[in-house]
Scaffold this motif. Structure first.
Motif, PDB file in Angstrom:
ATOM      1  N   UNK A  69       0.816  -1.204   0.000  1.00 17.97           N
ATOM      2  CA  UNK A  69       0.000   0.000   0.000  1.00 17.97           C
ATOM      3  C   UNK A  69       0.853   1.259   0.000  1.00 17.97           C
ATOM      4  N   UNK A  70       1.978   1.239   0.690  1.00 18.08           N
ATOM      5  CA  UNK A  70       2.855   2.407   0.695  1.00 18.08           C
ATOM      6  C   UNK A  70       3.475   2.635  -0.683  1.00 18.08           C
ATOM      7  N   UNK A  71       3.934   1.568  -1.317  1.00 20.91           N
ATOM      8  CA  UNK A  71       4.532   1.707  -2.652  1.00 20.91           C
ATOM      9  C   UNK A  71       3.491   2.205  -3.644  1.00 20.91           C
ATOM     10  N   UNK A  72       2.305   1.599  -3.610  1.00 21.44           N
ATOM     11  CA  UNK A  72       1.237   2.035  -4.511  1.00 21.44           C
ATOM     12  C   UNK A  72       0.833   3.476  -4.217  1.00 21.44           C
ATOM     13  N   UNK A  73       0.697   3.808  -2.935  1.00 18.14           N
ATOM     14  CA  UNK A  73       0.293   5.163  -2.564  1.00 18.14           C
ATOM     15  C   UNK A  73       1.293   6.217  -3.014  1.00 18.14           C
ATOM     16  N   UNK A  74       2.566   5.945  -2.810  1.00 20.08           N
ATOM     17  CA  UNK A  74       3.608   6.911  -3.187  1.00 20.08           C
ATOM     18  C   UNK A  74       3.677   7.078  -4.706  1.00 20.08           C
ATOM     19  N   UNK A  75       3.639   5.968  -5.446  1.00 25.59           N
ATOM     20  CA  UNK A  75       3.753   6.069  -6.904  1.00 25.59           C
ATOM     21  C   UNK A  75       2.536   6.747  -7.527  1.00 25.59           C
ATOM     22  N   UNK A  76       1.343   6.461  -7.006  1.00 25.78           N
ATOM     23  CA  UNK A  76       0.154   7.114  -7.567  1.00 25.78           C
ATOM     24  C   UNK A  76       0.099   8.589  -7.168  1.00 25.78           C
ATOM     25  N   UNK A  77       0.593   8.914  -5.986  1.00 28.06           N
ATOM     26  CA  UNK A  77       0.667  10.330  -5.590  1.00 28.06           C
ATOM     27  C   UNK A  77       1.623  11.081  -6.518  1.00 28.06           C
ATOM     28  N   UNK A  78       2.758  10.464  -6.817  1.00 29.56           N
ATOM     29  CA  UNK A  78       3.719  11.107  -7.725  1.00 29.56           C
ATOM     30  C   UNK A  78       3.114  11.294  -9.118  1.00 29.56           C
ATOM     31  N   UNK A  79       2.317  10.326  -9.559  1.00 32.42           N
ATOM     32  CA  UNK A  79       1.649  10.478 -10.854  1.00 32.42           C
ATOM     33  C   UNK A  79       0.595  11.574 -10.809  1.00 32.42           C
ATOM     34  N   UNK A 100       2.115  -5.977  -6.609  1.00 32.38           N
ATOM     35  CA  UNK A 100       2.070  -6.335  -5.197  1.00 32.38           C
ATOM     36  C   UNK A 100       0.697  -6.105  -4.574  1.00 32.38           C
ATOM     37  N   UNK A 101       0.025  -5.025  -4.967  1.00 36.94           N
ATOM     38  CA  UNK A 101      -1.304  -4.784  -4.396  1.00 36.94           C
ATOM     39  C   UNK A 101      -2.294  -5.815  -4.922  1.00 36.94           C
ATOM     40  N   UNK A 102      -2.094  -6.296  -6.146  1.00 31.20           N
ATOM     41  CA  UNK A 102      -2.944  -7.352  -6.691  1.00 31.20           C
ATOM     42  C   UNK A 102      -2.727  -8.649  -5.921  1.00 31.20           C
ATOM     43  N   UNK A 103      -1.459  -8.974  -5.649  1.00 30.79           N
ATOM     44  CA  UNK A 103      -1.144 -10.150  -4.833  1.00 30.79           C
ATOM     45  C   UNK A 103      -1.776 -10.005  -3.449  1.00 30.79           C
ATOM     46  N   UNK A 104      -1.675  -8.814  -2.877  1.00 32.44           N
ATOM     47  CA  UNK A 104      -2.255  -8.564  -1.555  1.00 32.44           C
ATOM     48  C   UNK A 104      -3.740  -8.902  -1.539  1.00 32.44           C
ATOM     49  N   UNK A 105      -4.465  -8.406  -2.528  1.00 27.63           N
ATOM     50  CA  UNK A 105      -5.898  -8.659  -2.585  1.00 27.63           C
ATOM     51  C   UNK A 105      -6.222 -10.126  -2.769  1.00 27.63           C
TER      52      UNK A 105
END
Length: 231
Positions: A69-79, A100-105
């Motif tokens: 979630x942190x990696x996804x959150x940071x990358x989408x915020x940067x976008x 990774x978020x897909x694996x998480x789900x």
């Protein structure tokens, strides 16, 4: 394809919303961990717990869910702040976040055995991190990409992270006598059983990465996915 101002605005909104979901989920998770003693996975082969307090809060960063979630959150915020990102390193992390978020789900909802918290804060955090974040992340990636960024080289580089996570978790677990998930419970499953689970997760990583590559190529060629210019 040429992007309109409306498309740019929608893309920023989707990416910002995704980041917000991730960050709220993680913050709620950390808040709950700080004020509660950690729980053991079902049928755990170990007895160590953390907290309540700072040790429980810091321990949350060892969970794959939190990191994803942190990696996804940071990358989408940067976008959301800048859609025109051309750095290969950034798009590797973007790919890591989506996979990774897909694996998480998938793993949380179909593989893991969990203990219900029966707490509104914990339940909300779990729903945001394991259900909502994966869904909006994949939808946002399909619609807004950025397109044509999934390559074999980036997939191979992205695959280093789950390998490193597994090694780190097993070493830390042996030292601290604690493991984040029942599928990595060495005292109960042994290293052979845990290794099978790790290989299975890694295969899932590669399958998702390959699927994303095919979808990226197919949608970009057939439907002209949105591709943001570099200037």
């Amino acid at each position: 394809m040429q992007t309109s101002k409306l498309n740019l605005t929608l893309a920023r909104l989707v990416f910002a919303s995704t980041a917000l979901v991730c960050f709220i989920g993680v913050l709620l998770e950390l808040w709950y961990a700080y004020y509660h003693k950690s729980s053991l996975p079902p049928n755990a082969g170990f007895t160590r717990t953390f907290g309540p307090g700072i040790d429980s809060l810091l321990n949350q960063f060892s969970f794959f869910t939190t990191q994803s979630n942190l990696i996804l959150g940071i990358t989408t915020l940067l976008l959301a702040l800048n859609l025109h990102r051309t750095s290969s390193a950034f798009h590797i992390w973007r790919l890591i976040g989506i996979i990774n978020i897909t694996i998480t789900g998938i793993v949380f909802n179909f593989v893991l055995q969990t203990v219900p918290k029966n707490d509104i804060i914990a339940d909300t955090a779990s729903r945001l991190e394991h259900d909502i974040a994966p869904i909006i992340a994949v939808i946002g990636w399909i619609i807004f990409g950025p397109a044509n960024k999934v390559t074999l080289r980036r997939i191979l580089l992205a695959a280093i992270l789950p390998i490193a996570y597994a090694i780190f978790t097993l070493i830390r677990g042996a030292i601290m006598e604690w493991y984040p998930y029942n599928i990595m419970d060495v005292p109960r499953l042994g290293y052979s059983g845990v290794s099978i689970n790790i290989v299975g997760i890694f295969v899932l990583f590669l399958l998702i990465a390959g699927f994303l590559a095919l979808i990226d190529k197919f949608l970009s060629s057939k439907f002209g996915r949105i591709s943001f210019p570099s200037s």
